[in-house]
Write an enzyme that holds these catalytic residues in place. Structure first.
Site, PDB file in Angstrom:
ATOM      1  N   CYS A  74     -60.634  -3.299 -51.584  1.00  0.00           N
ATOM      2  CA  CYS A  74     -60.903  -3.299 -50.141  1.00  0.00           C
ATOM      3  C   CYS A  74     -60.144  -4.395 -49.399  1.00  0.00           C
ATOM      4  O   CYS A  74     -60.022  -4.337 -48.178  1.00  0.00           O
ATOM      5  CB  CYS A  74     -62.398  -3.417 -49.875  1.00  0.00           C
ATOM      6  SG  CYS A  74     -63.305  -2.016 -50.529  1.00  0.00           S
ATOM      7  N   HIS A  77     -63.050  -5.316 -42.238  1.00  0.00           N
ATOM      8  CA  HIS A  77     -63.104  -4.215 -43.202  1.00  0.00           C
ATOM      9  C   HIS A  77     -64.375  -3.418 -42.902  1.00  0.00           C
ATOM     10  O   HIS A  77     -65.455  -3.993 -42.688  1.00  0.00           O
ATOM     11  CB  HIS A  77     -63.145  -4.786 -44.619  1.00  0.00           C
ATOM     12  CG  HIS A  77     -63.493  -3.780 -45.666  1.00  0.00           C
ATOM     13  ND1 HIS A  77     -62.908  -2.527 -45.715  1.00  0.00           N
ATOM     14  CD2 HIS A  77     -64.374  -3.824 -46.701  1.00  0.00           C
ATOM     15  CE1 HIS A  77     -63.412  -1.860 -46.737  1.00  0.00           C
ATOM     16  NE2 HIS A  77     -64.314  -2.614 -47.344  1.00  0.00           N
ATOM     17  N   ASN A 136     -66.370   3.909 -45.796  1.00  0.00           N
ATOM     18  CA  ASN A 136     -65.560   2.843 -46.385  1.00  0.00           C
ATOM     19  C   ASN A 136     -64.290   3.456 -46.984  1.00  0.00           C
ATOM     20  O   ASN A 136     -64.354   4.175 -47.977  1.00  0.00           O
ATOM     21  CB  ASN A 136     -66.379   2.110 -47.454  1.00  0.00           C
ATOM     22  CG  ASN A 136     -65.646   0.925 -48.046  1.00  0.00           C
ATOM     23  OD1 ASN A 136     -64.430   0.804 -47.933  1.00  0.00           O
ATOM     24  ND2 ASN A 136     -66.387   0.030 -48.689  1.00  0.00           N
TER      25      ASN A 136
END
Ligand code: UT7
Length: 319
Positions: free
Chosen positions: A114, A246, A276
């Protein structure tokens, strides 16, 4: 002194949608639980014949168009991805070829899950500052649906596919003010993929996560990276115009926004629209807020990410 500056952004989400109602049919969950615990309403899923490089190329074309740069003038391609088309060649090499960049400039992937976009941006920024590249394409692209176990209700509701890209170019003024990247490999057991080429079970591999433990680490670590980034630049919270985080979970995003003392309208949130998407999520959110006119030239942005590894990082950017 050479700096790098972002001169174009682009993003791409596959057409096919997966809503919370779709998950209600698949697993023991509810729309209410998913929205309350994650903020996610819908994710995009790549078509069967659509690969990470295709998503990356679509986002890159939009960023190149916005930057008014032709592919031939790109002299560095970096792709942040955890879901490459193949083990090799790198997705960046595949993207380079698909875009028709034939100038033998470097192209490589960065694997920081990520935090992949922040790692890729930090790397490209350093290449430009060192005079080793002039105009770089930095992409975050993922097809996480390919490594999701849709029977594991503790995490399958989180993930989506997508891509985002920026064009960076050398400039006399920043640009990228600073980047900060970190890793701590001791926490692999909390968030990982349970297979891979060397383990010999790559095809069946899927993401596993101890969600609650990761959540707590993420909030604390992102708090610390905010302090580190401001201190490194002698800046105050009030110097930040936008948080571009993020997009993992609305509650993590809100905690970092609160830490920065920013009102919700100064925090870019797109997690509701794509879940996500790992390395793709920051450039997806960034491009959304640039294109809808929220983020304006001259404003100061803090980008931050936390993910598997663990890896984490931030970028302070004058847009
Ligand atoms: O991007 C990389 C980093 N990743 C992240 O930042 C993600 C971090 N983690 C999270 O976002 C959250 O931990 C989750 C969204 C994954 C889970 O939320 P949580 O508030 O931490 O829930 P939990 O794991 O503590 O579970 C709470 C309850 C449990 O039931 P009991 O034991 O309290 O009876 C779970 O079994 O929620 C249950 N649960 C579900 N219920 C409905 C777990 N998954 C689901 C589900 N639907 N899909």
């Amino acid at each position: 002194m050479i700096y790098s500056r972002i001169i174009g952004t682009g993003s791409y989400l596959p057409e096919q949608l997966m809503t919370n109602a779709d998950f209600e049919k698949l697993i023991d969950t509810t729309d209410q639980w998913i929205v309350e615990r994650t903020g996610i309403k819908v994710r995009h899923v790549a078509a069967e014949n659509e690969l990470t490089s295709d998503l990356a190329v679509a986002a890159a074309r939009r960023a190149l168009e916005a930057a008014n740069v032709v592919p031939a003038n790109i002299d560095l391609v970096i792709v942040g991805t955890t879901t490459p088309d193949r083990v090799f060649p790198s997705t960046a090499c595949i993207v380079q070829a698909k875009l028709g960049i034939a100038n033998a400039s470097p192209a490589f992937d960065v694997q920081a899950v990520c935090s992949g976009f922040i790692y890729a941006l930090a790397t490209a920024n350093n290449f430009i500052k060192a005079g080793q590249a002039r105009t770089a394409l930095v992409i975050g692209a993922e097809t996480l649906s390919r490594i999701t176990d849709y029977t594991d209700r503790t995490n399958c509701i989180l993930w989506g596919d997508g891509a985002g890209a920026v064009v960076l170019t050398a400039s006399e003024e920043p640009g990228i003010i600073s980047t900060h990247i970190h890793a701590d490999g001791r926490y692999q057991d909390l968030l990982y993929v349970d297979g891979g080429p060397s383990m010999g079970n790559g095809e069946k591999a899927a993401m596993r996560m101890q969600g609650n433990a990761v959540f707590k680490m993420a909030v604390n670590t992102l708090d610390a990276i905010v302090d580190e980034t401001l201190a490194a630049n002698g800046m105050e919270k009030s110097d930040i115009d936008w948080l571009v985080p993020h997009q993992a979970n609305i509650r993590i995003i809100q905690a970092t926004g609160k830490k920065l003392g920013l009102p919700p309208e100064r925090v870019v949130v797109t997690v509701d629209q794509h879940g996500n998407t790992s390395a793709a999520s920051i450039p997806l959110a960034f491009d959304t807020a640039v294109r809808d006119g929220r983020i304006k030239r001259g404003q100061t942005l803090l980008m931050e990410a936390f993910g598997g590894g663990f890896t984490w990082g931030s970028a302070l950017v004058k847009y």
